[in-house]
Write a protein that holds these residues in place. Structure first.
Motif, PDB file in Angstrom:
ATOM      1  N   LEU A  11      66.451  82.714  37.111  1.00 33.22           N
ATOM      2  CA  LEU A  11      65.075  83.523  36.842  1.00 33.22           C
ATOM      3  C   LEU A  11      64.145  83.306  37.973  1.00 33.22           C
ATOM      4  CD1 LEU A  11      64.676  83.265  32.965  1.00 33.22           C
ATOM      5  CD2 LEU A  11      64.806  85.312  34.152  1.00 33.22           C
ATOM      6  N   ARG A  13      63.594  84.646  42.159  1.00 35.63           N
ATOM      7  CA  ARG A  13      63.179  85.817  42.776  1.00 35.63           C
ATOM      8  C   ARG A  13      63.802  87.159  42.334  1.00 35.63           C
ATOM      9  NH1 ARG A  13      63.660  84.498  49.228  1.00 35.63           N
ATOM     10  NH2 ARG A  13      66.007  84.012  48.221  1.00 35.63           N
ATOM     11  N   LEU A  14      65.232  86.912  42.499  1.00 37.84           N
ATOM     12  CA  LEU A  14      66.053  88.217  41.876  1.00 37.84           C
ATOM     13  C   LEU A  14      66.241  88.133  40.444  1.00 37.84           C
ATOM     14  CD1 LEU A  14      67.377  90.729  42.792  1.00 37.84           C
ATOM     15  CD2 LEU A  14      69.405  89.469  43.048  1.00 37.84           C
ATOM     16  N   SER A  36      67.686  78.848  32.902  1.00 39.40           N
ATOM     17  CA  SER A  36      67.014  78.344  34.205  1.00 39.40           C
ATOM     18  C   SER A  36      67.043  76.770  34.198  1.00 39.40           C
ATOM     19  CB  SER A  36      65.871  79.034  34.271  1.00 39.40           C
ATOM     20  OG  SER A  36      65.269  78.385  35.656  1.00 39.40           O
ATOM     21  N   ILE A  37      67.017  76.103  35.138  1.00 38.13           N
ATOM     22  CA  ILE A  37      66.874  74.826  35.374  1.00 38.13           C
ATOM     23  C   ILE A  37      65.346  74.454  35.870  1.00 38.13           C
ATOM     24  CG2 ILE A  37      69.131  73.759  35.793  1.00 38.13           C
ATOM     25  CD1 ILE A  37      68.510  74.174  38.751  1.00 38.13           C
ATOM     26  N   GLU A  41      60.142  78.818  34.371  1.00 37.62           N
ATOM     27  CA  GLU A  41      60.756  80.191  34.466  1.00 37.62           C
ATOM     28  C   GLU A  41      61.283  80.428  32.843  1.00 37.62           C
ATOM     29  OE1 GLU A  41      62.496  80.192  38.850  1.00 37.62           O
ATOM     30  OE2 GLU A  41      63.939  80.280  37.238  1.00 37.62           O
ATOM     31  N   SER A  76      73.511  80.299  45.198  1.00 37.00           N
ATOM     32  CA  SER A  76      74.910  80.920  45.474  1.00 37.00           C
ATOM     33  C   SER A  76      76.085  80.057  45.027  1.00 37.00           C
ATOM     34  CB  SER A  76      74.843  81.454  46.790  1.00 37.00           C
ATOM     35  OG  SER A  76      73.812  82.287  47.328  1.00 37.00           O
ATOM     36  N   HIS A  79      77.724  80.238  41.590  1.00 39.05           N
ATOM     37  CA  HIS A  79      78.247  81.216  40.973  1.00 39.05           C
ATOM     38  C   HIS A  79      79.848  81.303  40.455  1.00 39.05           C
ATOM     39  CE1 HIS A  79      75.244  84.262  43.544  1.00 39.05           C
ATOM     40  NE2 HIS A  79      74.484  83.262  42.717  1.00 39.05           N
ATOM     41  N   ASP A  96      75.891  87.971  40.784  1.00 40.92           N
ATOM     42  CA  ASP A  96      75.192  88.814  42.233  1.00 40.92           C
ATOM     43  C   ASP A  96      75.851  88.025  43.210  1.00 40.92           C
ATOM     44  OD1 ASP A  96      72.802  89.498  44.121  1.00 40.92           O
ATOM     45  OD2 ASP A  96      72.071  90.328  42.165  1.00 40.92           O
ATOM     46  N   LYS A  97      75.550  88.687  44.442  1.00 45.91           N
ATOM     47  CA  LYS A  97      76.433  88.322  45.560  1.00 45.91           C
ATOM     48  C   LYS A  97      75.633  86.943  45.941  1.00 45.91           C
ATOM     49  CE  LYS A  97      73.469  88.036  49.095  1.00 45.91           C
ATOM     50  NZ  LYS A  97      72.418  87.328  49.100  1.00 45.91           N
ATOM     51  N   TYR A 291      68.902  98.098  42.327  1.00 48.32           N
ATOM     52  CA  TYR A 291      69.255  97.074  41.158  1.00 48.32           C
ATOM     53  C   TYR A 291      69.405  97.804  39.733  1.00 48.32           C
ATOM     54  CZ  TYR A 291      67.684  93.732  44.699  1.00 48.32           C
ATOM     55  OH  TYR A 291      67.623  93.118  45.778  1.00 48.32           O
TER      56      TYR A 291
HETATM   57  N1  LIG Z   1      71.453  91.234  45.890  1.00 52.43           N
HETATM   58  C1  LIG Z   1      70.308  91.050  46.708  1.00 52.43           C
HETATM   59  O1  LIG Z   1      69.594  91.769  47.072  1.00 52.43           O
HETATM   60  C2  LIG Z   1      69.894  89.573  46.529  1.00 52.43           C
HETATM   61  C3  LIG Z   1      68.573  89.192  46.789  1.00 52.43           C
HETATM   62  C4  LIG Z   1      68.080  87.879  46.607  1.00 52.43           C
HETATM   63  C5  LIG Z   1      68.824  87.150  46.077  1.00 52.43           C
HETATM   64  N2  LIG Z   1      70.309  87.342  45.932  1.00 52.43           N
HETATM   65  C6  LIG Z   1      71.333  86.209  45.422  1.00 52.43           C
HETATM   66  O2  LIG Z   1      70.741  85.967  44.203  1.00 52.43           O
HETATM   67  C7  LIG Z   1      71.013  84.640  43.759  1.00 52.43           C
HETATM   68  C8  LIG Z   1      69.591  83.928  43.410  1.00 52.43           C
HETATM   69  O3  LIG Z   1      68.733  84.250  44.410  1.00 52.43           O
HETATM   70  P1  LIG Z   1      67.110  84.111  44.432  1.00 52.43           P
HETATM   71  O4  LIG Z   1      66.503  84.225  45.630  1.00 52.43           O
HETATM   72  O5  LIG Z   1      66.668  84.492  43.093  1.00 52.43           O
HETATM   73  O6  LIG Z   1      66.988  82.168  44.351  1.00 52.43           O
HETATM   74  P2  LIG Z   1      65.943  81.411  43.556  1.00 52.43           P
HETATM   75  O7  LIG Z   1      65.930  79.979  44.085  1.00 52.43           O
HETATM   76  O8  LIG Z   1      64.633  82.074  43.507  1.00 52.43           O
HETATM   77  O9  LIG Z   1      66.153  81.339  42.065  1.00 52.43           O
HETATM   78  C9  LIG Z   1      67.330  80.764  41.712  1.00 52.43           C
HETATM   79  C10 LIG Z   1      67.643  80.475  40.198  1.00 52.43           C
HETATM   80  O10 LIG Z   1      69.030  79.749  39.884  1.00 52.43           O
HETATM   81  C11 LIG Z   1      68.557  78.725  38.655  1.00 52.43           C
HETATM   82  N3  LIG Z   1      69.639  77.983  38.682  1.00 52.43           N
HETATM   83  C12 LIG Z   1      70.151  77.114  39.793  1.00 52.43           C
HETATM   84  N4  LIG Z   1      71.060  76.393  39.305  1.00 52.43           N
HETATM   85  C13 LIG Z   1      71.460  76.462  38.235  1.00 52.43           C
HETATM   86  C14 LIG Z   1      72.157  76.138  37.159  1.00 52.43           C
HETATM   87  N5  LIG Z   1      73.124  75.393  37.268  1.00 52.43           N
HETATM   88  N6  LIG Z   1      72.016  76.733  35.847  1.00 52.43           N
HETATM   89  C15 LIG Z   1      71.094  77.547  35.532  1.00 52.43           C
HETATM   90  N7  LIG Z   1      70.202  77.971  36.267  1.00 52.43           N
HETATM   91  C16 LIG Z   1      70.198  77.630  37.457  1.00 52.43           C
HETATM   92  C17 LIG Z   1      67.032  78.401  38.923  1.00 52.43           C
HETATM   93  O11 LIG Z   1      66.373  77.648  37.989  1.00 52.43           O
HETATM   94  C18 LIG Z   1      66.376  79.789  39.294  1.00 52.43           C
HETATM   95  O12 LIG Z   1      66.200  80.269  38.419  1.00 52.43           O
HETATM   96  C19 LIG Z   1      71.363  84.079  45.022  1.00 52.43           C
HETATM   97  O13 LIG Z   1      72.798  83.784  45.121  1.00 52.43           O
HETATM   98  C20 LIG Z   1      71.221  84.945  46.325  1.00 52.43           C
HETATM   99  O14 LIG Z   1      72.015  85.195  47.082  1.00 52.43           O
HETATM  100  C21 LIG Z   1      70.706  88.612  45.847  1.00 52.43           C
END
Ligand SMILES: NC(=O)c1ccc[n+]([C@@H]2O[C@H](COP(=O)([O-])OP(=O)(O)OC[C@H]3O[C@@H](n4cnc5c(N)ncnc54)[C@H](O)[C@@H]3O)[C@@H](O)[C@H]2O)c1
Length: 339
Positions: A11, A13-14, A36-37, A41, A76, A79, A96-97, A291
């Protein structure tokens, strides 16, 4: 009508964008669980999304939550094992990618998808769902630009959001895996051919924090595809004017350009600064519609049993290409890409 029950993992940014869409904008889906960890969030999930079934442990969510599908928007490198665990638990999966940050991880995900042909696996390359990109693809299919022989793409994050990018850099897989992967996917999609060699370079002028974790602030890559077509990809983190995503597809009979100026809307501001076209501020704003459309397509696939167009193998290939690009950038060599 019975709704598809979804649990979201991540939960950040994306994740918040996807969670909001599932909770409020996809009529045949219901957000019933979140993981979420980060405890703040989970509070957000309770207060803003009305989701009370929350977890800090992903495997616990799979075992306990009342869900048909999982949406993975975690860091990432998490995943692939999360995809495999969810499919093995009998859930449909949106990830997600990028698919993974190593090819070995991607193969793990491929194995899980192959073990569960009854489940939907959907990879979130959302740009393919953006109305302008989808329109460009249709124009190419209609032969409007003849045979496409080059893609020139730029993806530059806004300087205004650079702090988040710095924080994310160490776990992102590097600028080519994290950012260029979108352009790599589009290049393959538009040219209908996979790159077979790559040359790449990077530079850091403004934020040494990127170089300190082995990344770069700006990257440029040149590709040659199996059918002879070319790709030029420029990615970066410091666009002063906003979020700059621009793609040009050049063909034997013409070309297509998407977002040469990444306008916020059609309003021009006439003031003491002159005539100003404001630009989109970040990915949630630029790709809001994409999205939502990709998530709708995922839920529709779950409901109807339809197979998504983007496959797990597209995910592995894009990571392989991103990896080869990273190797070319780090070594200075022209790298051959074998699949
Ligand atoms: N498609 C797009 O345009 C786009 C844009 C941004 C991010 N992304 C992808 O989305 C993913 C997340 O990016 P973000 O920017 O939101 O990152 P972020 O760091 O803001 O959020 C990461 C989230 O992952 C959670 N998390 C991490 N490890 C975990 C686990 N083991 N169990 C449960 N939750 C866990 C964290 O609690 C956090 O909520 C990445 O893979 C990124 O590449 C894609």
């Amino acid at each position: 009508m019975k709704k598809v029950k979804v649990g979201i993992a991540g939960l950040g940014r994306l994740g918040k964008v996807h969670a909001h869409n599932i909770a409020y904008k996809i009529p045949n889906a219901e957000l019933t669980a979140a993981c979420s960890i980060v405890s703040d969030e989970l509070e957000y999930a309770k207060k803003e999304l009305g989701v009370t079934d929350v977890y800090t442990d992903y495997k616990e969510m799979l075992a306990m939550a009342d869900i048909d599908a999982v949406v993975i928007v975690t860091t990432s490198g998490e995943h692939c094992w999360q995809i495999a665990a969810a499919l093995d638990a009998g859930k449909h999966v949106f990830s997600d990618k990028p698919l993974g940050v190593t090819v070995e991880e991607c193969k793990l995900a491929e194995g899980a998808v192959e073990r569960h042909p009854e489940s939907v696996f959907f990879l979130g390359f959302m740009r393919r769902f953006d109305p302008s990109y989808a329109y460009a693809k249709k124009k190419i299919e209609d032969g409007v630009i003849g045979t496409p022989y080059m893609v020139k793409a730029a993806g530059i994050d806004p300087e205004a959001l650079v702090e988040g990018a710095i924080k994310f850099a160490a776990t992102s897989g590097g600028i080519f895996i994290d950012m260029a992967i979108h352009d790599i996917d589009l290049m393959r999609w538009f040219l209908g051919s996979d790159p077979v060699e790559v040359h790449a370079m990077g530079a850091t002028f403004k934020h040494p924090e990127f170089a300190e974790v082995g990344d770069d602030e700006t990257g440029v890559a040149m590709y040659k595809c199996g059918n002879g077509a070319l790709g030029i990809v420029h990615v970066g983190r410091t666009a002063a004017h906003g979020y700059h995503v621009e793609t040009e597809i050049i063909g034997t009979e013409g070309s297509l350009r998407i977002s040469p100026v990444p306008e916020k809307n059609l309003c021009m501001v006439y003031d003491k600064n002159g005539v100003v076209t404001e630009c989109v501020g970040g990915f949630p704003e630029r790709f809001a519609e994409a999205y939502q459309l990709e998530m709708q397509e995922f839920i529709d696939c779950v409901e109807s049993g339809k197979k998504p167009e983007i496959t797990v193998y597209d995910g592995t290939k894009s990571t392989q290409i991103g990896f080869a690009t990273t190797e070319a950038w780090k070594t200075g060599n022209i790298v051959k890409i074998e699949y």
